[in-house]
Design a protein around this motif. Sequence first.
Motif, short mmCIF file in Angstrom:
data_model
loop_
_atom_site.label_atom_id
_atom_site.label_comp_id
_atom_site.label_asym_id
_atom_site.label_seq_id
_atom_site.Cartn_x
_atom_site.Cartn_y
_atom_site.Cartn_z
N GLU A 62 0.99 -1.18 0.05
CA GLU A 62 -0.09 0.02 0.01
C GLU A 62 0.89 1.12 0.06
OE1 GLU A 62 -0.51 -2.67 1.91
OE2 GLU A 62 -2.56 -3.29 1.82
N TYR A 63 1.89 0.99 0.54
CA TYR A 63 3.09 2.47 0.72
C TYR A 63 3.45 2.61 -0.66
CZ TYR A 63 7.16 4.92 2.20
OH TYR A 63 8.20 5.98 2.56
N ALA A 64 3.98 1.74 -1.36
CA ALA A 64 4.32 1.65 -2.70
C ALA A 64 3.31 2.20 -3.81
CB ALA A 64 5.01 0.42 -3.47
N GLN A 65 1.98 1.62 -3.63
CA GLN A 65 0.95 1.89 -4.48
C GLN A 65 0.62 3.65 -4.18
OE1 GLN A 65 -1.90 -0.74 -3.24
NE2 GLN A 65 -1.64 -1.98 -5.17
N MET A 66 0.48 4.03 -3.11
CA MET A 66 0.37 5.40 -2.85
C MET A 66 1.40 6.38 -3.15
SD MET A 66 -1.87 5.80 0.65
CE MET A 66 -1.07 4.31 1.79
N ALA A 67 2.48 5.91 -2.92
CA ALA A 67 3.70 6.75 -3.46
C ALA A 67 3.74 6.80 -4.93
CB ALA A 67 4.95 6.21 -3.02
N LEU A 68 3.65 5.59 -5.62
CA LEU A 68 3.39 5.73 -7.08
C LEU A 68 2.43 6.53 -7.77
CD1 LEU A 68 4.61 2.24 -7.74
CD2 LEU A 68 5.86 4.21 -8.23
N ARG A 69 1.18 6.57 -7.23
CA ARG A 69 0.15 7.17 -7.53
C ARG A 69 0.06 8.68 -7.04
NH1 ARG A 69 -4.06 2.75 -5.82
NH2 ARG A 69 -3.69 1.05 -7.21
N GLY A 70 0.86 8.92 -6.36
CA GLY A 70 0.96 10.48 -5.77
C GLY A 70 -0.04 10.66 -4.90
N GLU A 71 -0.56 9.64 -4.00
CA GLU A 71 -1.70 9.67 -3.17
C GLU A 71 -1.26 9.70 -1.89
OE1 GLU A 71 -3.78 6.15 -4.00
OE2 GLU A 71 -4.56 7.03 -5.74
N MET A 72 0.26 9.71 -1.50
CA MET A 72 0.70 9.79 -0.14
C MET A 72 0.22 11.05 0.54
SD MET A 72 2.13 7.54 1.90
CE MET A 72 3.36 6.72 0.80
N GLY A 73 0.41 12.14 -0.07
CA GLY A 73 -0.13 13.38 0.52
C GLY A 73 -1.52 13.63 0.98
N HIS A 74 -2.38 13.19 0.05
CA HIS A 74 -3.62 13.08 0.15
C HIS A 74 -3.98 12.18 1.63
CE1 HIS A 74 -8.04 13.12 -0.07
NE2 HIS A 74 -8.03 11.81 -0.21
N TYR A 75 -3.37 10.83 1.60
CA TYR A 75 -3.71 10.09 2.73
C TYR A 75 -3.34 10.45 4.00
CZ TYR A 75 -2.88 5.85 5.57
OH TYR A 75 -2.75 5.00 6.73
N LEU A 76 -2.25 11.04 3.83
CA LEU A 76 -1.53 11.94 5.19
C LEU A 76 -2.75 12.91 5.69
CD1 LEU A 76 2.05 11.61 4.97
CD2 LEU A 76 0.66 10.27 6.47
N SER A 77 -3.07 13.70 4.66
CA SER A 77 -4.07 14.93 5.00
C SER A 77 -5.43 14.54 5.67
CB SER A 77 -4.12 15.71 3.88
OG SER A 77 -5.25 15.12 3.05
N LEU A 78 -5.66 13.22 5.63
CA LEU A 78 -6.83 12.63 6.20
C LEU A 78 -6.88 12.59 7.53
CD1 LEU A 78 -7.99 10.34 3.53
CD2 LEU A 78 -8.73 12.42 3.73
N GLY A 79 -5.45 12.73 8.13
CA GLY A 79 -5.17 12.44 9.47
C GLY A 79 -4.56 10.99 9.71
N CYS A 80 -3.70 11.16 10.74
CA CYS A 80 -2.72 9.80 10.63
C CYS A 80 -3.51 8.63 11.54
CB CYS A 80 -1.38 9.96 11.33
SG CYS A 80 -0.58 11.29 10.38
N ASP A 81 -4.31 7.83 11.04
CA ASP A 81 -4.83 6.74 11.30
C ASP A 81 -4.69 5.51 10.50
OD1 ASP A 81 -6.80 4.88 12.78
OD2 ASP A 81 -8.55 5.87 12.07
N HIS A 82 -3.71 4.66 10.79
CA HIS A 82 -3.72 3.73 9.90
C HIS A 82 -4.50 2.29 9.75
CE1 HIS A 82 -1.38 2.55 13.78
NE2 HIS A 82 -2.18 1.44 13.59
N GLY A 83 -5.44 2.71 10.64
CA GLY A 83 -6.63 1.60 10.49
C GLY A 83 -7.44 1.77 9.23
N ARG A 84 -7.39 3.22 8.72
CA ARG A 84 -8.27 3.29 7.66
C ARG A 84 -7.92 2.16 6.56
NH1 ARG A 84 -6.37 8.21 8.58
NH2 ARG A 84 -4.83 8.12 6.41
N LEU A 85 -6.64 1.71 6.41
CA LEU A 85 -6.32 0.57 5.32
C LEU A 85 -7.12 -0.65 5.66
CD1 LEU A 85 -2.71 1.37 4.90
CD2 LEU A 85 -4.43 2.18 3.16
N GLU A 86 -7.52 -1.01 7.11
CA GLU A 86 -8.18 -1.99 7.25
C GLU A 86 -9.76 -2.11 6.79
OE1 GLU A 86 -6.42 -4.30 8.87
OE2 GLU A 86 -4.82 -3.16 8.81
N ASP A 87 -10.33 -0.88 6.39
CA ASP A 87 -11.70 -0.98 6.26
C ASP A 87 -11.73 -1.39 4.48
OD1 ASP A 87 -12.22 0.09 8.70
OD2 ASP A 87 -11.92 2.34 7.74
#
Length: 82
Positions: free
Chosen positions: A57-82
């Motif tokens: 998931e780390y690689a996918q977000m980094a490659l898609r340019g989504e890391m900034g958006h993911y972190l802007s949602l607030g740091c809650d790694h549990g979101r990936l479990e949903d």
Amino acid sequence: MTKLLSCRYNMDTNRVEARFEDGTTLAIDCIAVEDEYGNTPAQRAELDWLLYNKPLEYAQMALRGEMGHYLSLGCDHGRLED
């Protein structure tokens, strides 16, 4: 790029090594990602958690340019479990 098949974190190089369906490999420099997106201690902690627990998931977000958006949602790694 083709489908991302697997990723693993290489602690010796501090890179996520990604392998794609077509045989292409790519190494993502985690220091560069952290320098770009880890503006707060909480964001850096979230990046570390992703790196160790969900490298694909780390690689996918980094490659898609989504890391900034993911972190802007607030740091809650549990979101990936949903």
